[in-house]
Motif scaffolding. Structure first.
Motif, PDB file in Angstrom:
ATOM      1  N   LEU A 192      -0.901 -78.200  40.424  1.00  0.00           N
ATOM      2  CA  LEU A 192      -1.202 -79.416  41.172  1.00  0.00           C
ATOM      3  C   LEU A 192      -0.486 -80.570  40.491  1.00  0.00           C
ATOM      4  CD1 LEU A 192      -2.823 -80.964  43.348  1.00  0.00           C
ATOM      5  CD2 LEU A 192      -4.700 -81.112  41.693  1.00  0.00           C
ATOM      6  N   ALA A 193       0.396 -81.231  41.223  1.00  0.00           N
ATOM      7  CA  ALA A 193       1.235 -82.270  40.622  1.00  0.00           C
ATOM      8  C   ALA A 193       0.410 -83.361  39.943  1.00  0.00           C
ATOM      9  CB  ALA A 193       2.150 -82.871  41.684  1.00  0.00           C
ATOM     10  N   ALA A 194      -0.743 -83.710  40.528  1.00  0.00           N
ATOM     11  CA  ALA A 194      -1.573 -84.762  39.949  1.00  0.00           C
ATOM     12  C   ALA A 194      -2.037 -84.427  38.533  1.00  0.00           C
ATOM     13  CB  ALA A 194      -2.783 -85.029  40.842  1.00  0.00           C
ATOM     14  N   ASP A 195      -2.111 -83.140  38.213  1.00  0.00           N
ATOM     15  CA  ASP A 195      -2.548 -82.716  36.884  1.00  0.00           C
ATOM     16  C   ASP A 195      -1.512 -82.989  35.803  1.00  0.00           C
ATOM     17  OD1 ASP A 195      -4.931 -81.771  37.909  1.00  0.00           O
ATOM     18  OD2 ASP A 195      -4.325 -79.658  37.926  1.00  0.00           O
ATOM     19  N   PRO A 199       1.372 -89.133  40.921  1.00  0.00           N
ATOM     20  CA  PRO A 199       0.298 -89.728  41.727  1.00  0.00           C
ATOM     21  C   PRO A 199       0.228 -89.141  43.140  1.00  0.00           C
ATOM     22  CG  PRO A 199       2.147 -91.228  41.607  1.00  0.00           C
ATOM     23  CD  PRO A 199       2.504 -90.062  40.735  1.00  0.00           C
ATOM     24  N   GLN A 200       0.098 -87.835  43.223  1.00  0.00           N
ATOM     25  CA  GLN A 200       0.141 -87.142  44.510  1.00  0.00           C
ATOM     26  C   GLN A 200      -0.572 -85.792  44.416  1.00  0.00           C
ATOM     27  OE1 GLN A 200       3.551 -85.278  47.507  1.00  0.00           O
ATOM     28  NE2 GLN A 200       4.163 -86.523  45.791  1.00  0.00           N
ATOM     29  N   MET A 201      -1.332 -85.469  45.471  1.00  0.00           N
ATOM     30  CA  MET A 201      -2.054 -84.190  45.522  1.00  0.00           C
ATOM     31  C   MET A 201      -1.150 -83.112  46.119  1.00  0.00           C
ATOM     32  SD  MET A 201      -4.946 -84.784  44.130  1.00  0.00           S
ATOM     33  CE  MET A 201      -5.993 -83.411  44.627  1.00  0.00           C
ATOM     34  N   ARG A 202      -0.121 -82.797  45.392  1.00  0.00           N
ATOM     35  CA  ARG A 202       0.873 -81.825  45.855  1.00  0.00           C
ATOM     36  C   ARG A 202       0.658 -80.521  45.106  1.00  0.00           C
ATOM     37  NH1 ARG A 202       5.565 -83.290  48.406  1.00  0.00           N
ATOM     38  NH2 ARG A 202       7.207 -81.715  48.606  1.00  0.00           N
ATOM     39  N   ARG A 203       0.338 -79.474  45.831  1.00  0.00           N
ATOM     40  CA  ARG A 203       0.033 -78.182  45.223  1.00  0.00           C
ATOM     41  C   ARG A 203       1.177 -77.218  45.522  1.00  0.00           C
ATOM     42  NH1 ARG A 203      -5.009 -76.825  43.569  1.00  0.00           N
ATOM     43  NH2 ARG A 203      -5.862 -78.545  44.802  1.00  0.00           N
ATOM     44  N   ARG A 204       1.747 -76.625  44.472  1.00  0.00           N
ATOM     45  CA  ARG A 204       2.895 -75.755  44.663  1.00  0.00           C
ATOM     46  C   ARG A 204       2.779 -74.467  43.845  1.00  0.00           C
ATOM     47  NH1 ARG A 204       3.410 -78.412  48.463  1.00  0.00           N
ATOM     48  NH2 ARG A 204       5.282 -79.355  49.354  1.00  0.00           N
ATOM     49  N   VAL A 205       3.279 -73.392  44.441  1.00  0.00           N
ATOM     50  CA  VAL A 205       3.377 -72.110  43.749  1.00  0.00           C
ATOM     51  C   VAL A 205       4.649 -72.126  42.896  1.00  0.00           C
ATOM     52  CG1 VAL A 205       3.811 -69.641  44.069  1.00  0.00           C
ATOM     53  CG2 VAL A 205       2.083 -70.795  45.471  1.00  0.00           C
ATOM     54  N   LEU A 327       5.579 -92.145  44.678  1.00  0.00           N
ATOM     55  CA  LEU A 327       4.479 -91.176  44.788  1.00  0.00           C
ATOM     56  C   LEU A 327       4.952 -89.759  44.452  1.00  0.00           C
ATOM     57  CD1 LEU A 327       2.828 -92.594  48.023  1.00  0.00           C
ATOM     58  CD2 LEU A 327       1.995 -92.835  45.670  1.00  0.00           C
ATOM     59  N   GLN A 328       6.263 -89.535  44.529  1.00  0.00           N
ATOM     60  CA  GLN A 328       6.845 -88.250  44.141  1.00  0.00           C
ATOM     61  C   GLN A 328       7.318 -88.255  42.691  1.00  0.00           C
ATOM     62  OE1 GLN A 328       6.641 -85.271  45.282  1.00  0.00           O
ATOM     63  NE2 GLN A 328       8.242 -84.863  46.791  1.00  0.00           N
ATOM     64  N   SER A 329       7.172 -89.380  41.996  1.00  0.00           N
ATOM     65  CA  SER A 329       7.520 -89.549  40.578  1.00  0.00           C
ATOM     66  C   SER A 329       9.018 -89.666  40.320  1.00  0.00           C
ATOM     67  CB  SER A 329       6.901 -88.466  39.683  1.00  0.00           C
ATOM     68  OG  SER A 329       7.566 -87.222  39.768  1.00  0.00           O
ATOM     69  N   ASN A 349      11.006 -83.040  50.618  1.00  0.00           N
ATOM     70  CA  ASN A 349      11.404 -81.670  50.261  1.00  0.00           C
ATOM     71  C   ASN A 349      11.457 -81.441  48.754  1.00  0.00           C
ATOM     72  OD1 ASN A 349      11.769 -80.222  52.676  1.00  0.00           O
ATOM     73  ND2 ASN A 349      13.779 -81.151  53.037  1.00  0.00           N
ATOM     74  N   ALA A 350      11.464 -82.527  47.977  1.00  0.00           N
ATOM     75  CA  ALA A 350      11.748 -82.422  46.552  1.00  0.00           C
ATOM     76  C   ALA A 350      10.558 -81.935  45.730  1.00  0.00           C
ATOM     77  CB  ALA A 350      12.207 -83.784  46.020  1.00  0.00           C
ATOM     78  N   VAL A 351      10.877 -81.358  44.594  1.00  0.00           N
ATOM     79  CA  VAL A 351       9.884 -81.127  43.547  1.00  0.00           C
ATOM     80  C   VAL A 351       9.726 -82.450  42.798  1.00  0.00           C
ATOM     81  CG1 VAL A 351       9.417 -79.913  41.377  1.00  0.00           C
ATOM     82  CG2 VAL A 351      10.493 -78.706  43.280  1.00  0.00           C
ATOM     83  N   PRO A 352       8.512 -82.915  42.554  1.00  0.00           N
ATOM     84  CA  PRO A 352       8.353 -84.152  41.778  1.00  0.00           C
ATOM     85  C   PRO A 352       9.035 -84.023  40.412  1.00  0.00           C
ATOM     86  CG  PRO A 352       6.263 -83.514  42.777  1.00  0.00           C
ATOM     87  CD  PRO A 352       7.211 -82.372  42.989  1.00  0.00           C
ATOM     88  N   PRO A 353       9.950 -84.927  40.075  1.00  0.00           N
ATOM     89  CA  PRO A 353      10.665 -84.798  38.799  1.00  0.00           C
ATOM     90  C   PRO A 353       9.755 -84.680  37.579  1.00  0.00           C
ATOM     91  CG  PRO A 353      11.747 -86.403  40.187  1.00  0.00           C
ATOM     92  CD  PRO A 353      10.481 -86.036  40.891  1.00  0.00           C
TER      93      PRO A 353
END
Length: 372
Positions: A192-195, A199-205, A327-329, A349-353
């Protein structure tokens, strides 16, 4: 084979922020596929600032990048001065079109639309859902020490096989097994990106693979959680939308920060009384919802309004390109040199840096522990 054999609740973790990289550390050479505008790649390179915090340089060098989305590729080149191969990866000859060098790591956020909860969920029956096979083709060619693949959480529940039939095993089952069959010990974990300070609830495998002659999945490390909702677990609360973008609200057309002009804000209408994607405001005191790529202009509204009645949509405005980037960092130094519609799509589409940076540090730690 069940994904349970690849997913480990007690996966090895390391605090990425505490990893020290000695001077003179060799650079690992990286091939990046489905690179987009370079969110993951920026994380692997490091050497950027986000919300007054430094994300130090990492010992990874991108020697090849590829994406078919020409506007994203141009943004990548404009910001990194690294050429991007724009042809469809399926058309590339691994012997002729890729660098003739030893490669240590292959990165790939293979397209996720066919697995996304927001899409049509065609899974592996969608040609885009089979593009991970192109990543495997490149891995077969280079035999890198490790690879990292990224996709949406919905990949765990996508049940259509390559023939479009509903099956018991998930798309992720199939993909992990295929990577395994090509010489890599693989595992996945949901981050979870927020972890990690996004600053975003983006969950990725996040799928990691290590070449079988080098180590087992027990040798792989994922980044440790460094933020949580209340701060009780880690000592730091999740960053909120307000933390990230509040200073930008009144700076439209009034700042040197790129992508914060009236041209960088979607003019899509709001519709009172209707429930539809983007027809709402984000919350100020929470991380933002996932920034979507395919919103067709219907990006969510800022939590602030220009009218006393917060429910009056005439006072709402949609998030700007720069606000979505925050918000994507993405650092403010990253300039999205494209139309607003293309920039929104590339950002979504991006992965948060910042998440990519944490992953990169854990990959470095894994390789260094193995003496690589």
């Amino acid at each position: 084979m069940s994904t349970k054999s690849y997913y480990m609740e007690n996966v090895n973790r390391i605090n990425a922020e505490e990893i020290q990289i000695p001077k003179g550390t060799k650079e690992y050479k990286v091939v990046s596929l489905f690179s987009g505008c370079g969110g993951m790649d920026l994380g692997f390179m490091g050497n950027f600032h986000f919300l007054n915090k430094e994300y130090a340089k990492n010992p990874f060098k991108i020697i090849f990048a590829n994406d078919i989305f020409k506007q994203a590729a141009q943004m990548y080149e404009d910001n990194f001065e690294q050429p991007v191969e724009r042809r469809d990866v399926k058309e590339l000859d691994v012997d002729k079109d890729f660098p003739k060098e030893t490669v240590d790591v292959v990165l790939g956020g293979f397209p996720c639309q066919s697995f996304s909860y927001a899409g049509k969920r065609k899974g592996l029956s969608d040609p885009r859902g089979q593009l991970y096979l192109q990543m495997i083709r490149v891995i077969d060619h280079y035999k890198p020490k490790m690879f990292v693949a990224e996709n949406v959480d919905g990949i765990r529940n996508s049940r259509k096989n390559k023939d479009g039939q509903n099956v018991d095993t998930s798309a992720l089952d199939t993909i992990l097994k295929d990577f395994d069959n090509h010489g890599y010990n693989v595992q996945y974990h949901v981050l979870l990106a927020a972890d990690y300070g996004v600053p975003q609830m983006r969950r990725r495998v996040i799928i990691m693979g290590i070449r079988k002659d080098l180590g087992n999945i027990q040798d792989e490390y994922y980044p440790m959680q460094t933020y949580d909702e209340t701060g009780k677990k880690t000592g730091r609360k999740w960053l909120t939308a307000k933390d990230a973008i509040d200073d930008l609200w009144d700076k439209v057309n009034k700042t040197q920060i790129p992508n914060q002009t009236s041209r960088d804000i979607s003019k899509a209408k709001f519709y009172p009384g209707r429930k539809m994607q983007g027809n709402n405001r984000i919350s100020a005191d929470r991380p933002a919802p996932t920034i979507r790529a395919e919103h067709h202009g219907n990006i969510e509204a800022h939590y602030r309004t220009t009218l006393p009645d917060e429910n009056d949509m005439n006072g709402w405005r949609r998030l700007s390109v720069r606000e979505c980037a925050r918000l994507q960092s993405f650092p403010d130094s990253y300039n999205f040199t494209a139309s607003a519609s293309s920039a929104y799509k590339a950002i979504g589409n991006a992965v948060p840096p910042v998440l990519g940076w944490n992953i990169a540090r854990s990959v470095y730690y894994t390789l260094s522990k193995l003496g690589q």
